[in-house]
Enzyme design. Structure first.
Site, mmCIF file in Angstrom:
data_model
loop_
_atom_site.group_PDB
_atom_site.id
_atom_site.type_symbol
_atom_site.label_atom_id
_atom_site.label_comp_id
_atom_site.label_asym_id
_atom_site.label_seq_id
_atom_site.Cartn_x
_atom_site.Cartn_y
_atom_site.Cartn_z
ATOM 1 C CD GLU A 37 -4.027 10.867 -2.883
ATOM 2 O OE1 GLU A 37 -4.388 10.287 -1.831
ATOM 3 O OE2 GLU A 37 -3.378 10.300 -3.779
ATOM 4 C CE1 TYR A 92 -1.781 5.038 6.393
ATOM 5 C CE2 TYR A 92 0.484 4.444 6.923
ATOM 6 C CZ TYR A 92 -0.481 5.403 6.686
ATOM 7 O OH TYR A 92 -0.134 6.727 6.732
ATOM 8 C CE1 TYR A 108 -0.094 1.961 2.370
ATOM 9 C CE2 TYR A 108 0.871 0.554 0.701
ATOM 10 C CZ TYR A 108 0.732 1.793 1.282
ATOM 11 O OH TYR A 108 1.395 2.854 0.747
ATOM 12 N NE ARG A 110 -4.353 1.536 0.303
ATOM 13 C CZ ARG A 110 -3.608 2.633 0.094
ATOM 14 N NH1 ARG A 110 -2.279 2.596 0.246
ATOM 15 N NH2 ARG A 110 -4.176 3.758 -0.234
ATOM 16 C CG ASN A 170 3.215 9.903 -2.888
ATOM 17 O OD1 ASN A 170 4.315 10.146 -2.416
ATOM 18 N ND2 ASN A 170 2.095 10.388 -2.370
ATOM 19 N N GLY A 259 4.446 11.200 5.682
ATOM 20 C CA GLY A 259 3.591 12.396 5.642
ATOM 21 C C GLY A 259 4.365 13.652 5.273
ATOM 22 C CG ASP A 262 1.312 13.356 1.693
ATOM 23 O OD1 ASP A 262 1.549 13.183 0.490
ATOM 24 O OD2 ASP A 262 1.204 12.426 2.508
#
Ligand code: KDG
Length: 314
Positions: A37, A92, A108, A110, A170, A259, A262
């Site tokens: 985002e 990540y 990841y 996270r 996603n 990417g 996005d």
């Protein structure tokens, strides 16, 4: 002035392998700012519309500082970035070109990150309700129960204020307890979405169908206004109840495909906001996605309008 596009989700630091192959043999990594985002918010800015990001970061770790200065430098409104001193910045690693030569894999670190602590209190209804488009993805509701509640609040606020809801499915299987949980959580959200980005893997999981036609019809049947099926090197198809468009992929050298989706979503919504047709918006979105895969990092190669034009009028 409220931003044209508001996004909600976790900003991450990405360490991209400088060499291809299994991560255990990679010794050099390149640092980038990422997060689906966040990338969409930056993409919208590159195309000279305004954007704002709702997220949480830490400012007393170097990676949190890095995210804030990058997002500010790109001109994304940072007024809704909450500083959370309690948790670290999510990171990540990207393994490139292995085991599938044209693909990358994300690893990841996270859990318990600042971004995963997003909660409904981070969503200001006045701020979000004044935007033209709200965008988030299936990653945010997978982060935690509070991030799911924040997503639901944002979707409800957008719907109540006639803000168009843009959503990229996603589905990241490692973030979910089970794929059934992903489907059960995401389908009710998708029912409220105006512009849906998805791919054949997510669509077949969500709808239990296998043909492109069934996927498009399935999502339109749930009440989605515009469905966009991204098919990587096979291009993309968009459908509304009255229109269809398709665009071929641009043949490019793939350095790192992460990417691309996005860049695609950010460019599509920016193009629609500028009044471009379904077909033109799709063509521009495919070009943006193709440009991003030619470099490492999700945000560095996000194109301006002129960069996209250079590929249309070449
Ligand atoms: O779409 C690219 C993103 O997936 C990447 O930047 C990492 O946001 C990310 C995530 O949560 O997977």
């Amino acid at each position: 002035m409220p931003p044209d596009v508001v996004t909600l989700g976790e900003s991450l630091i990405q360490f991209n392998a400088l060499t291809r192959g299994p991560l255990r043999h990679v010794t050099l990594f390149e640092r980038h700012v990422a997060g689906a985002e966040t990338t969409v918010a930056v993409c919208v800015r590159r195309q000279v519309l305004t954007s704002g990001l709702i997220t949480r970061v830490v400012d007393d770790d170097e990676f949190g500082k890095c995210i804030i200065s990058w997002v500010r430098g790109e001109g994304v409104d940072d007024s809704q970035i909450r500083i959370d001193p309690e948790a670290p910045t999510g990171i990540y690693f990207v393994q490139r070109g292995f085991p599938v030569p044209s693909k990358s894999r994300m690893v990841y670190y996270r859990r318990g990150s600042a971004g995963s602590r997003l909660s409904p209190s981070d969503v200001d209804p006045q701020y979000l309700g004044a935007a033209k488009i709200f965008h988030t993805t299936g990653i945010t509701p997978a982060l935690s129960e509070t991030a799911l509640a924040a997503t639901r609040k944002a979707v409800e606020t957008a719907a109540a204020n006639d803000v168009l809801i843009s959503f990229d499915t996603n589905i990241r299987p490692v973030l979910w307890k089970s794929l059934d949980k992903a489907v059960d959580t995401l389908l009710p959200i998708i029912g409220k979405v105006d512009i849906l980005f998805t791919d054949p893997t997510d669509a077949s999981l969500l709808l239990g169908v296998n043909s492109v036609d069934e996927m498009l019809k399935g999502f339109l049947g749930l009440g989605v206004d515009t469905v966009i099926l991204k098919m990587g090197e096979h291009g993309a198809i968009a459908a509304t109840s009255s229109e269809r468009a398709s665009a071929n992929a641009m043949p490019v050298y793939v350095e790192d495909p992460i990417g691309a989706g996005d860049a695609f979503a950010g460019t599509f919504i920016a193009s629609r906001l500028k009044g471009r047709s379904l077909n033109e918006s799709l063509v521009r979105a495919v070009i943006a996605g193709s440009l991003v895969v030619t470099v490492r990092g999700d945000e560095e190669a996000l194109p301006s309008d002129d960069d996209i034009d250079a590929n249309i009028h070449k």
